[in-house]
Motif scaffolding. Structure first.
Motif, PDB file in Angstrom:
ATOM      1  N   ARG A  11       0.862  -1.002  -0.031  1.00 40.73           N
ATOM      2  CA  ARG A  11      -0.053   0.016  -0.089  1.00 40.73           C
ATOM      3  C   ARG A  11       0.975   1.188   0.049  1.00 40.73           C
ATOM      4  N   ASN A  12       0.484   2.083  -0.942  1.00 44.13           N
ATOM      5  CA  ASN A  12       1.582   3.063  -1.266  1.00 44.13           C
ATOM      6  C   ASN A  12       1.163   4.466  -1.249  1.00 44.13           C
ATOM      7  N   HIS A  13      -0.026   4.733  -0.614  1.00 48.93           N
ATOM      8  CA  HIS A  13      -0.468   6.217  -0.574  1.00 48.93           C
ATOM      9  C   HIS A  13       0.556   6.920   0.272  1.00 48.93           C
ATOM     10  N   ILE A  14       0.633   8.256  -0.018  1.00 45.46           N
ATOM     11  CA  ILE A  14       1.798   9.332   0.153  1.00 45.46           C
ATOM     12  C   ILE A  14       1.590   9.457   1.966  1.00 45.46           C
ATOM     13  N   TRP A  15       0.308   9.315   2.277  1.00 46.23           N
ATOM     14  CA  TRP A  15       0.149   9.777   3.800  1.00 46.23           C
ATOM     15  C   TRP A  15       0.819   8.499   4.811  1.00 46.23           C
ATOM     16  N   ARG A  16       0.694   7.209   3.940  1.00 48.29           N
ATOM     17  CA  ARG A  16       1.486   6.265   4.758  1.00 48.29           C
ATOM     18  C   ARG A  16       2.898   6.425   5.068  1.00 48.29           C
ATOM     19  N   TYR A  17       3.406   6.742   3.724  1.00 46.69           N
ATOM     20  CA  TYR A  17       5.001   7.270   4.204  1.00 46.69           C
ATOM     21  C   TYR A  17       5.287   8.188   4.972  1.00 46.69           C
ATOM     22  N   ILE A  18       4.300   9.341   5.042  1.00 50.10           N
ATOM     23  CA  ILE A  18       4.417  10.428   6.045  1.00 50.10           C
ATOM     24  C   ILE A  18       4.265  10.053   7.424  1.00 50.10           C
ATOM     25  N   ILE A  19       3.259   9.053   7.798  1.00 50.62           N
ATOM     26  CA  ILE A  19       3.071   8.391   9.058  1.00 50.62           C
ATOM     27  C   ILE A  19       4.204   7.844   9.437  1.00 50.62           C
ATOM     28  N   MET A  20       4.801   6.924   8.507  1.00 52.78           N
ATOM     29  CA  MET A  20       6.038   6.037   8.862  1.00 52.78           C
ATOM     30  C   MET A  20       7.387   6.997   9.237  1.00 52.78           C
ATOM     31  N   ILE A  21       7.658   7.914   8.612  1.00 49.69           N
ATOM     32  CA  ILE A  21       8.763   8.913   8.775  1.00 49.69           C
ATOM     33  C   ILE A  21       8.727   9.531  10.300  1.00 49.69           C
ATOM     34  N   VAL A  22       7.268  10.125  10.292  1.00 49.39           N
ATOM     35  CA  VAL A  22       7.029  10.864  11.645  1.00 49.39           C
ATOM     36  C   VAL A  22       7.253   9.907  12.717  1.00 49.39           C
ATOM     37  N   VAL A  23       6.628   8.623  12.651  1.00 45.71           N
ATOM     38  CA  VAL A  23       6.822   7.643  13.761  1.00 45.71           C
ATOM     39  C   VAL A  23       8.122   7.475  14.072  1.00 45.71           C
ATOM     40  N   ILE A  24       8.865   7.103  13.042  1.00 40.73           N
ATOM     41  CA  ILE A  24      10.319   6.535  13.294  1.00 40.73           C
ATOM     42  C   ILE A  24      11.156   7.682  13.854  1.00 40.73           C
ATOM     43  N   LEU A  25      11.045   8.746  13.354  1.00 38.76           N
ATOM     44  CA  LEU A  25      11.797   9.931  13.883  1.00 38.76           C
ATOM     45  C   LEU A  25      11.426  10.136  15.438  1.00 38.76           C
ATOM     46  N   VAL A  26       9.934  10.181  15.617  1.00 38.04           N
ATOM     47  CA  VAL A  26       9.581  10.356  17.045  1.00 38.04           C
ATOM     48  C   VAL A  26      10.215   9.161  17.993  1.00 38.04           C
ATOM     49  N   ALA A  27      10.131   7.957  17.452  1.00 39.91           N
ATOM     50  CA  ALA A  27      10.489   6.742  18.367  1.00 39.91           C
ATOM     51  C   ALA A  27      11.941   6.970  18.715  1.00 39.91           C
ATOM     52  N   SER A  28      12.683   7.490  17.473  1.00 44.92           N
ATOM     53  CA  SER A  28      14.166   7.443  17.653  1.00 44.92           C
ATOM     54  C   SER A  28      14.594   8.598  18.610  1.00 44.92           C
ATOM     55  N   ASN A  29      13.889   9.767  18.721  1.00 46.09           N
ATOM     56  CA  ASN A  29      13.996  11.006  19.415  1.00 46.09           C
ATOM     57  C   ASN A  29      13.535  10.878  21.121  1.00 46.09           C
ATOM     58  N   THR A  30      12.553   9.867  21.252  1.00 43.87           N
ATOM     59  CA  THR A  30      12.011   9.529  22.536  1.00 43.87           C
ATOM     60  C   THR A  30      12.435   8.431  23.022  1.00 43.87           C
ATOM     61  N   ILE A  31      12.039   7.270  22.761  1.00 46.18           N
ATOM     62  CA  ILE A  31      12.415   6.088  23.354  1.00 46.18           C
ATOM     63  C   ILE A  31      13.905   5.859  23.049  1.00 46.18           C
TER      64      ILE A  31
END
Length: 309
Positions: A11-31
């Motif tokens: 599944r390649n909707h642009i919003w999916r890629y945006i969510i992925m990038i946001v989540v991994i950046l948040v995870a790396s900078n918090t956890i």
């Protein structure tokens, strides 16, 4: 061909890629920042000024009482957290497996990883040897203690996770996604290389030597890894070279403006960015040519072929 084409199965909707990038950046900078925050909180009890001291030099963990090898692990932990978040999210969000972003086949070609890493280590050693012979006054012995053995172990164990985070994100996930968007191989190659460069825009080397001076080096690094990914139809060889590059720098040579502050064997006193750029360009071309011979890649016309779903 499998690597870029495999993305069409998900599944390649642009919003999916945006969510992925946001989540991994948040995870790396918090956890990912939890170990450092704990150490910072413990040190600030006895020294309230430690927070401002660390803010003034974010790569110098000695201000919070961390020995360099421990500081290196603290620096690398966010990448592990980000990679873990990606692995957990890729299936439910994009309908693809983690392995499908490696090469599209579901199997990791470990020989690609190790051979490419070994070749880059040899090229890096040759470059450093020549550089030290040409400008010996620019280098001094920095560390000959037993801590160098510990640094070597930490580097070989943890650095591959840092390199994997960047390669999976750029030459895996984003290269595949951009390939779906614009079905030309050159487009994801160029775009991920530019994004890879911009991701390093906050590195201390950029602050020291200037954005326009350092960006070509990071972008060329991205192009080298991207070309290897397309020619080898997967990220393993690029990942091997990337990990080997960072391992070599951690163990062998450091400088005051390096993003990887370690007790390396040698210290380089003066950095000449355009000399480093020329060395990278020559070494990168040599790497591609050597791997092309070893892995028997097709001609370079694959770089501008269309991506067929």
């Amino acid at each position: 061909m499998n690597h870029l084409e495999s993305a069409f199965n998900g599944r390649n909707h642009i919003w999916r890629y945006i969510i992925m990038i946001v989540v991994i950046l948040v995870a790396s900078n918090t956890i990912g920042a939890i170990p450092l925050l704990v150490a910072l909180a413990m040190k600030s009890v006895s020294n309230p000024d430690v927070i401002s001291q660390l803010a003034a030099n974010p790569n110098d963990y000695s201000v919070i009482g961390l020995e360099p090898n421990v500081g290196l692990m603290m620096m690398l932990f966010p990448f592990i957290a980000g990679l873990a978040a990606y692995i957990l999210l890729i299936k439910p969000l994009n309908g693809r497996t983690f392995l499908s972003t490696i090469n599209g086949t579901g199997k990791i070609r470990w020989n690609r990883f190790f051979i490419s890493g070994l070749v880059w280590l040899v090229l890096s050693a040759i470059y450093l040897f020549v550089y030290m012979k040409a400008d010996p006054a620019n280098f001094s012995l920095n560390n000959k203690s037993a801590s160098l053995i510990i640094l070597t172990l930490i580097s070989f164990v943890f650095i591959p996770f840092q390199a994997a985070f960047e390669e999976v994100l750029f030459r895996g996930y984003l290269m595949q996604g951009l390939g779906v968007l614009v079905r030309k191989r050159w487009f994801p190659l160029v775009m991920t290389s530019i994004l890879f460069g911009l991701m390093h825009a906050l590195n201390p080397e950029v602050k020291e030597h200037g954005f326009l001076t350092m960006m070509p080096q990071y972008i060329v690094f991205g192009l080298i890894f991207g070309i290897i990914t397309i020619l080898d139809d997967g990220i393993e060889a690029a990942l091997g070279a990337h990990a080997a590059n960072n391992i070599f720098l951690c163990i062998m040579v450091t400088n005051e403006s390096s993003a990887l502050q370690t007790a390396a064997l040698y210290e380089q006193h003066n950095i000449y960015p355009w000399t480093e750029f020329a060395g990278l360009l020559v070494s990168g071309i040599a790497l591609i040519v050597i791997l092309k011979v070893i892995f028997k890649w097709d001609d370079f016309s694959v770089l501008y072929r269309d991506i067929q779903p």
